[in-house]
Design a protein around this motif. Sequence first.
Motif, mmCIF file in Angstrom:
data_model
loop_
_atom_site.group_PDB
_atom_site.id
_atom_site.type_symbol
_atom_site.label_atom_id
_atom_site.label_comp_id
_atom_site.label_asym_id
_atom_site.label_seq_id
_atom_site.Cartn_x
_atom_site.Cartn_y
_atom_site.Cartn_z
ATOM 1 N N SER A 24 39.365 73.396 75.928
ATOM 2 C CA SER A 24 39.707 74.646 76.623
ATOM 3 C C SER A 24 38.667 74.994 77.692
ATOM 4 O O SER A 24 38.622 76.122 78.166
ATOM 5 N N ALA A 25 37.844 74.006 78.064
ATOM 6 C CA ALA A 25 36.895 74.231 79.162
ATOM 7 C C ALA A 25 37.696 74.617 80.404
ATOM 8 O O ALA A 25 38.821 74.150 80.576
ATOM 9 N N PRO A 26 37.116 75.496 81.278
ATOM 10 C CA PRO A 26 37.888 76.041 82.402
ATOM 11 C C PRO A 26 38.594 74.972 83.242
ATOM 12 O O PRO A 26 39.747 75.128 83.607
ATOM 13 N N GLN A 27 37.916 73.841 83.483
ATOM 14 C CA GLN A 27 38.525 72.831 84.351
ATOM 15 C C GLN A 27 39.693 72.114 83.685
ATOM 16 O O GLN A 27 40.472 71.422 84.327
ATOM 17 N N GLU A 28 39.811 72.249 82.366
ATOM 18 C CA GLU A 28 40.864 71.534 81.630
ATOM 19 C C GLU A 28 42.180 72.329 81.568
ATOM 20 O O GLU A 28 43.204 71.802 81.185
ATOM 21 N N GLY A 29 42.138 73.619 81.876
ATOM 22 C CA GLY A 29 43.344 74.447 81.711
ATOM 23 C C GLY A 29 43.584 74.719 80.243
ATOM 24 O O GLY A 29 42.702 74.502 79.411
ATOM 25 N N ALA A 30 44.797 75.167 79.889
ATOM 26 C CA ALA A 30 45.091 75.488 78.478
ATOM 27 C C ALA A 30 45.139 74.191 77.675
ATOM 28 O O ALA A 30 45.649 73.188 78.174
ATOM 29 N N PRO A 31 44.573 74.181 76.447
ATOM 30 C CA PRO A 31 44.603 72.938 75.667
ATOM 31 C C PRO A 31 46.040 72.506 75.369
ATOM 32 O O PRO A 31 46.886 73.334 75.040
ATOM 33 N N LEU A 32 46.286 71.223 75.517
ATOM 34 C CA LEU A 32 47.636 70.716 75.271
ATOM 35 C C LEU A 32 47.747 70.249 73.826
ATOM 36 O O LEU A 32 46.786 69.721 73.269
ATOM 37 N N LEU A 33 48.902 70.426 73.260
ATOM 38 C CA LEU A 33 49.108 70.013 71.872
ATOM 39 C C LEU A 33 49.917 68.723 71.817
ATOM 40 O O LEU A 33 50.911 68.569 72.527
ATOM 41 N N GLY A 34 49.491 67.811 70.958
ATOM 42 C CA GLY A 34 50.230 66.574 70.712
ATOM 43 C C GLY A 34 50.677 66.555 69.263
ATOM 44 O O GLY A 34 50.521 67.556 68.553
ATOM 45 N N PRO A 35 51.180 65.418 68.775
ATOM 46 C CA PRO A 35 51.659 65.332 67.397
ATOM 47 C C PRO A 35 50.569 65.633 66.360
ATOM 48 O O PRO A 35 50.876 66.052 65.256
ATOM 49 N N ASP A 36 49.300 65.428 66.709
ATOM 50 C CA ASP A 36 48.217 65.670 65.746
ATOM 51 C C ASP A 36 47.418 66.926 66.073
ATOM 52 O O ASP A 36 46.284 67.067 65.642
ATOM 53 N N GLY A 37 47.959 67.819 66.863
ATOM 54 C CA GLY A 37 47.209 69.023 67.236
ATOM 55 C C GLY A 37 46.698 68.903 68.659
ATOM 56 O O GLY A 37 47.311 68.216 69.486
ATOM 57 N N ILE A 38 45.547 69.535 68.922
ATOM 58 C CA ILE A 38 45.008 69.531 70.291
ATOM 59 C C ILE A 38 44.774 68.085 70.746
ATOM 60 O O ILE A 38 44.204 67.282 70.008
ATOM 61 N N ILE A 39 45.221 67.791 71.956
ATOM 62 C CA ILE A 39 45.031 66.424 72.480
ATOM 63 C C ILE A 39 43.536 66.222 72.757
ATOM 64 O O ILE A 39 42.900 67.026 73.440
ATOM 65 N N TYR A 40 43.015 65.148 72.207
ATOM 66 C CA TYR A 40 41.566 64.918 72.280
ATOM 67 C C TYR A 40 41.115 64.732 73.728
ATOM 68 O O TYR A 40 41.668 63.884 74.451
#
Length: 293
Positions: free
Chosen positions: A110-126
């Motif tokens: 969720s660092a500013p340059q990353e935008g909103a954290p994206l979710l994949g099948p296992d949760g937050i995409i690493y």
Amino acid sequence: MTFVTRFAPSPTGPLHLGHAYSAMIASDMARSEHGRFLLRIEDIDRSRSRPHWEDQIYDDLNWLGLIWPEPVLRQSDRLSIYDRALERLWMKGLLYPCLCNRKDIAAAASAPQEGAPLLGPDGIIYPGTCRKINQGTDLSQNPHPRDQVLRLDVAMACRTILDPAKFQFLELGSGPGGETGTIAFTPDELETSVGDIVLARRDMGTSYHLSVVLDDAAQGITHVVRGQDLFEATRIHVLLQVLLDLPTPAYYHHDLIRDDAGKRLAKRDDARAIAKYRADGASPADIRHMVGL
Ligand code: GLU
């Protein structure tokens, strides 16, 4: 080709109506195709698996009238097989150790340059923190560490697969968005919507994704029947099958049994446990009726 399918519960709680539905669909399909219905106990999570839940699984499925050949395959008996597959991927330079905990991952994603954290099948995409740290190091000189989390470098893994036609599977049921038929995907989609998944958890030395593809292949499964909640994970499974030279079975993802509020049933939803309905005097035919079969 003989039709072979399976039901693969984890002995971490009581089977509920959703499990009965999945097991009965698989067993019914095997019967109508003159094929085989197998049972597999997915007990790699030693901290949550309990022998009494395993006994209850056999008891409930017997009561429902399902029949499967013995011996039943148990994942806890196959740890050395999973370890060998990890070694193979490690030697190809496709794995790296990851020291991040959940908090680190959430913060980096969720660092500013990353935008909103994206979710994949296992949760937050690493976000790839430890991949970047290990970049340029030839880890394959030593055996893979067995006490650390190991992640798959998905971008690199995809680059080893030259035939784009490998990135697909046949869906005979449907995904949550109605996806059916040939489901094709691209390496880019895998990277952005799945990311570097964990293939070995520290406490298990394996993971659901790795074990499931190795076991489906070992049991000769031709048709995987399971809930739609695992549809998104199937692309990971196809990638692993290609990397490990395993066949890709056909998939039949079915809809999920939901509670009155529309929420899918969870293991802890004891109110819908098959054992509870049994104790209340329901028959196997009642259970079939309740799940709409
Ligand atoms: N063990 C998984 C579960 O209980 C099922 C895995 C699968 O069918 O691929 O949800």
